[in-house]
Design an enzyme around this catalytic site. Structure first.
Site, PDB file in Angstrom:
ATOM      1  N   GLU A 139      62.697 -10.589 -20.262  1.00  0.00           N
ATOM      2  CA  GLU A 139      61.323 -10.435 -20.753  1.00  0.00           C
ATOM      3  C   GLU A 139      60.530  -9.576 -19.771  1.00  0.00           C
ATOM      4  O   GLU A 139      60.585  -9.778 -18.557  1.00  0.00           O
ATOM      5  CB  GLU A 139      60.631 -11.799 -20.886  1.00  0.00           C
ATOM      6  CG  GLU A 139      59.194 -11.649 -21.406  1.00  0.00           C
ATOM      7  CD  GLU A 139      58.443 -12.960 -21.499  1.00  0.00           C
ATOM      8  OE1 GLU A 139      58.680 -13.715 -22.458  1.00  0.00           O
ATOM      9  OE2 GLU A 139      57.610 -13.233 -20.598  1.00  0.00           O
ATOM     10  N   HIS A 158      57.361  -8.692 -28.981  1.00  0.00           N
ATOM     11  CA  HIS A 158      56.646  -9.937 -29.289  1.00  0.00           C
ATOM     12  C   HIS A 158      55.449  -9.563 -30.152  1.00  0.00           C
ATOM     13  O   HIS A 158      54.851  -8.496 -29.973  1.00  0.00           O
ATOM     14  CB  HIS A 158      56.098 -10.599 -28.025  1.00  0.00           C
ATOM     15  CG  HIS A 158      57.142 -11.066 -27.052  1.00  0.00           C
ATOM     16  ND1 HIS A 158      56.941 -12.136 -26.210  1.00  0.00           N
ATOM     17  CD2 HIS A 158      58.387 -10.613 -26.770  1.00  0.00           C
ATOM     18  CE1 HIS A 158      58.017 -12.323 -25.449  1.00  0.00           C
ATOM     19  NE2 HIS A 158      58.907 -11.393 -25.773  1.00  0.00           N
ATOM     20  N   GLY A 193      51.005 -17.383 -30.643  1.00  0.00           N
ATOM     21  CA  GLY A 193      50.193 -16.885 -29.532  1.00  0.00           C
ATOM     22  C   GLY A 193      49.467 -18.021 -28.835  1.00  0.00           C
ATOM     23  O   GLY A 193      49.224 -19.075 -29.428  1.00  0.00           O
ATOM     24  N   TYR A 198      61.006 -25.226 -28.226  1.00  0.00           N
ATOM     25  CA  TYR A 198      60.450 -25.978 -27.097  1.00  0.00           C
ATOM     26  C   TYR A 198      61.345 -27.120 -26.625  1.00  0.00           C
ATOM     27  O   TYR A 198      61.424 -28.157 -27.274  1.00  0.00           O
ATOM     28  CB  TYR A 198      59.050 -26.500 -27.482  1.00  0.00           C
ATOM     29  CG  TYR A 198      58.126 -25.341 -27.760  1.00  0.00           C
ATOM     30  CD1 TYR A 198      57.420 -24.748 -26.731  1.00  0.00           C
ATOM     31  CD2 TYR A 198      58.049 -24.784 -29.040  1.00  0.00           C
ATOM     32  CE1 TYR A 198      56.629 -23.630 -26.962  1.00  0.00           C
ATOM     33  CE2 TYR A 198      57.260 -23.668 -29.281  1.00  0.00           C
ATOM     34  CZ  TYR A 198      56.553 -23.099 -28.233  1.00  0.00           C
ATOM     35  OH  TYR A 198      55.791 -21.989 -28.454  1.00  0.00           O
ATOM     36  N   GLN A 208      60.979 -21.891 -24.606  1.00  0.00           N
ATOM     37  CA  GLN A 208      59.982 -21.944 -23.549  1.00  0.00           C
ATOM     38  C   GLN A 208      60.712 -22.337 -22.262  1.00  0.00           C
ATOM     39  O   GLN A 208      61.840 -22.856 -22.317  1.00  0.00           O
ATOM     40  CB  GLN A 208      58.935 -23.014 -23.935  1.00  0.00           C
ATOM     41  CG  GLN A 208      57.778 -23.166 -22.998  1.00  0.00           C
ATOM     42  CD  GLN A 208      57.011 -21.871 -22.801  1.00  0.00           C
ATOM     43  OE1 GLN A 208      57.480 -21.006 -22.064  1.00  0.00           O
ATOM     44  NE2 GLN A 208      55.868 -21.742 -23.449  1.00  0.00           N
TER      45      GLN A 208
END
Ligand code: FAD
Length: 320
Positions: free
Chosen positions: A24, A84, A115, A163, A194
């Site tokens: 990323e 993204h 977001g 998550y 995440q």
């Protein structure tokens, strides 16, 4: 004559199955940050990742720098970008325009996100905006359909967030998995997690997701755990509490070199546990720095496919 039946010996052993590698990056905020980012990009390019993802400000505030970075990655490097995109602060109409622009630039992968919510909730949802990431997945598929001839029956790869620890606004981890299933049903192809600090959190998410019917790959997002300050900031943003023992060790580190050594070892352990549990790849949150990411990668020794020499276009020197 009937065709020969392939022998079992021709099936490669599972241990040799390559795993995905991605990084990323975030769009630079100024010229100095851009120069340092491009040094990082060139270092990471040498590791032949499957894609690099480029973050997007929740309010679309960095739209131009994000699109410019994606464009440069496509035209000046051999890297495949994953853009993204976020619902927050944008109308569906605006987002359809951004999706079309990305496709026109040659982007073929989008990470569809709700977001982070802004401080002032009034600015989060202008009239006509999308509420959830699932709505954005559906919108991307609609724009894709309108451009199917241009895509020559190809498909835009859509990723979504998952998550391992409960999303801060969610009532439960079970609800998180229902949301992930809804994103898969809307058309998501894969998920990136995440940050998490214990491999059991990742394993638990995958087990819950599979039980609920989620079949898409769930790629662990791993952050080089080399800075106590960064971990504290991340904890505040994501609601995920770092391992106190790691925080303590980083706090006691004599200098940056020792911090990095401690952090890289912890990150490698976390990633190795996730891979041993069957993770299909590793997504490294780089914070636009390559040193720790490369140290983690070297220690991990990922089974990767042989490097394919892809076109790396560098800007032409203009001669007088
Ligand atoms: P959603 O899946 O829409 O979920 C948001 C909340 O709504 C959750 O609490 C969920 O439980 C709830 N929810 C969803 N659907 C329903 C429903 N039908 N009914 C009731 N509740 C529902 N943020 C950025 O701003 N820019 C980035 O570039 C960015 N990149 C990220 C990359 C990764 C890999 C990850 C994991 C996160 C990233 N984020 C980014 C952060 C992300 O935007 C936040 O975590 C955000 O709070 C949730 O996004 P989401 O896509 O998971 O939203």
């Amino acid at each position: 004559m009937s065709p020969p039946i392939p022998s079992r010996a021709t099936v490669p052993p599972a241990a040799a199955t390559p795993v995905a590698l991605s990084y990323e990056l975030f769009p630079p905020r100024n010229a100095t940050a851009a120069a340092s980012l491009w040094a990082t990009i060139r270092e990471l390019e040498g590791t032949n990742p499957d894609y690099v993802s480029v973050t997007y400000g929740a309010s679309g505030s960095n739209r131009d720098t994000a699109v410019e970075l994606l464009h440069r990655l496509l035209t000046e490097t051999s890297l495949r970008p994953l853009a993204h995109l976020t619902c927050v602060g944008n109308t569906a109409h605006d987002l359809a325009g951004v999706i079309a622009e990305l496709l026109d630039h040659g982007v073929r992968g989008i990470l569809a996100l709700r977001g982070d919510l802004p401080q002032d909730p009034a600015t989060a949802r202008p009239p006509g905006s999308l509420t959830y990431a699932r709505d954005l997945v559906e919108l991307i598929r609609r724009v894709e359909q309108r451009r199917s001839a241009m895509l020559c029956a190809g498909k835009v790869a859509i990723g979504v967030a998952a998550y391992p620890a409960k999303h801060p606004e969610s009532p439960s981890i079970e609800h998180d998995v229902e949301v992930l299933l809804a994103k898969q049903r809307a058309g998501a192809d894969f998920a990136i997690t995440q940050v998490f600090f214990h491999a059991d959190q990742y394993k638990g998410l995958v087990a819950r997701a599979r039980r609920a019917g989620v079949s898409i790959p769930i790629i662990p997002g791993v952050i080089p755990l080399t800075s106590r300050r960064r971990l504290d900031r991340l904890a505040a943003l994501t609601g995920v509490a770092p391992d106190p023992a790691l925080l303590d060790a980083l706090g006691r580190a004599g200098d940056a070199v020792e911090s990095r050594r401690i952090g890289v070892r912890a990150t490698v352990g976390l990633a190795r546990d996730a891979l041993d549990a069957g993770a299909p790849g590793i997504h490294l949150y780089t914070f636009n720095e390559h040193a720790a990411a490369l140290a983690v990668l070297e220690a991990l020794q990922l089974p990767r496919p042989p490097a394919v020499v892809r076109r790396s276009v560098r800007p032409q020197l203009v001669r007088a």
